[in-house]
Motif scaffolding. Sequence first.
Motif, PDB file in Angstrom:
ATOM      1  N   ARG A  79      -9.699  -7.016   8.494  1.00 54.33           N
ATOM      2  CA  ARG A  79     -10.558  -7.692   7.515  1.00 54.33           C
ATOM      3  C   ARG A  79      -9.757  -8.708   6.699  1.00 54.33           C
ATOM      4  O   ARG A  79     -10.233  -9.815   6.407  1.00 54.33           O
ATOM      5  CB  ARG A  79     -11.193  -6.646   6.593  1.00 54.33           C
ATOM      6  N   GLU A  94      -8.246  -1.278  10.016  1.00 59.84           N
ATOM      7  CA  GLU A  94      -9.483  -2.025   9.768  1.00 59.84           C
ATOM      8  C   GLU A  94      -9.353  -2.897   8.526  1.00 59.84           C
ATOM      9  O   GLU A  94      -9.863  -4.032   8.492  1.00 59.84           O
ATOM     10  CB  GLU A  94     -10.645  -1.047   9.606  1.00 59.84           C
ATOM     11  N   GLN A  95      -8.638  -2.385   7.495  1.00 59.32           N
ATOM     12  CA  GLN A  95      -8.392  -3.208   6.306  1.00 59.32           C
ATOM     13  C   GLN A  95      -7.565  -4.442   6.664  1.00 59.32           C
ATOM     14  O   GLN A  95      -7.817  -5.543   6.155  1.00 59.32           O
ATOM     15  CB  GLN A  95      -7.649  -2.384   5.245  1.00 59.32           C
ATOM     16  N   ARG A 153       0.811  -1.218   0.000  1.00 54.52           N
ATOM     17  CA  ARG A 153       0.000   0.000   0.000  1.00 54.52           C
ATOM     18  C   ARG A 153       0.843   1.265   0.000  1.00 54.52           C
ATOM     19  O   ARG A 153       0.306   2.370  -0.136  1.00 54.52           O
ATOM     20  CB  ARG A 153      -0.937  -0.018   1.215  1.00 54.52           C
ATOM     21  N   GLY A 185     -13.397  -1.336  -0.435  1.00 54.31           N
ATOM     22  CA  GLY A 185     -12.996  -1.257   0.966  1.00 54.31           C
ATOM     23  C   GLY A 185     -11.695  -0.512   1.182  1.00 54.31           C
ATOM     24  O   GLY A 185     -11.104  -0.593   2.274  1.00 54.31           O
ATOM     25  N   LEU A 186     -11.244   0.233   0.168  1.00 58.24           N
ATOM     26  CA  LEU A 186      -9.975   0.953   0.277  1.00 58.24           C
ATOM     27  C   LEU A 186     -10.122   2.294   0.997  1.00 58.24           C
ATOM     28  O   LEU A 186      -9.115   2.961   1.253  1.00 58.24           O
ATOM     29  CB  LEU A 186      -9.379   1.192  -1.124  1.00 58.24           C
TER      30      LEU A 186
END
Length: 314
Positions: A68, A64-65, A29, A57-58
């Motif tokens: 998940r 949180e990513q 990322r 979901g980005l």
Amino acid sequence: MKKIWLISTVGRALAVILCVMTAVFFLIRMVPGDPAKMILGEYSTPEAVESMHHALGLDLPLGEQFIRFVKTLFTQGDTGNSIINGTSTRELIADRAPVTLLLIGMACALAIVIALVLATLAATHKDKLLDHLIRIFPTVTLGMPIFWVGILLILLLSVHLHWFPVGGVGEGWWGTLYSLTLPAITVAFSQIPTLVRSLRAQMLEVLESDFVVTLKAARLPSRVILFKHVLRNAALPTLILLGVNISYLIGGTLVVEQVFGIKGIGSLLFSSISKRDFPVIQGIALYCAVSVVIISLLIELLSRWLDPRTKGKP
């Protein structure tokens, strides 16, 4: 004692996998590029990009990513669906894995066989012409980039001599093995120099040891001494070295696939990197890490079996 060793070994393996999983998630990322813009195109509107971020979901916080991602990994055994085509990462990798695993296996087998032959010839002809020629080989080839070796082999053995296909994978078992032979030789090239150097040095050390002198005095055949006693005692450090270098072998395989136009995990990885397909990149990195850990664990178990100091110990 054996239980403690096994627990510590498995614990180290899990720690490595966890570190790789975390590092890949956050490092990928940090690479410039937006997956949403890759999907929507260069002239996409800010509203469309924002909507795509939400769909993927980005737009969620990194923490949180990550939660998940970990939850998906442990509940589904997957890193999610591909951002580009929506296909399960597990299915994409499973579709490309057989050819890559076969290539890795062929390369590893060739590296071991060639290194074994060259090191044995060098050790049994110490300081003779054959020994000097074999010792030059690792010095010359060690610094060669693997993709350059692949290009040279294509030009020599495929374009000029027509011994092997230039690239791609043939049909059927024989066609597949035949077309992967040259890529396997290329990957093995990266491992042979260090294996030859290590095994030769260990064999010379064992050949000069007291127990070999005793075996020679007992008039055992030279072939029995060499293959039953010398090689077994000399193989242990080289086997450990192979375990250390197995990650380089896998990485080299992924690069060589690009050179030879093989549609394996390597081509999928480079394609996913160019498109910023995070789940696929994470999945490939994670599965490769697990493979390296499992192979290293197997080699460690084999090393303990070969080491005479561990015989009979609990």
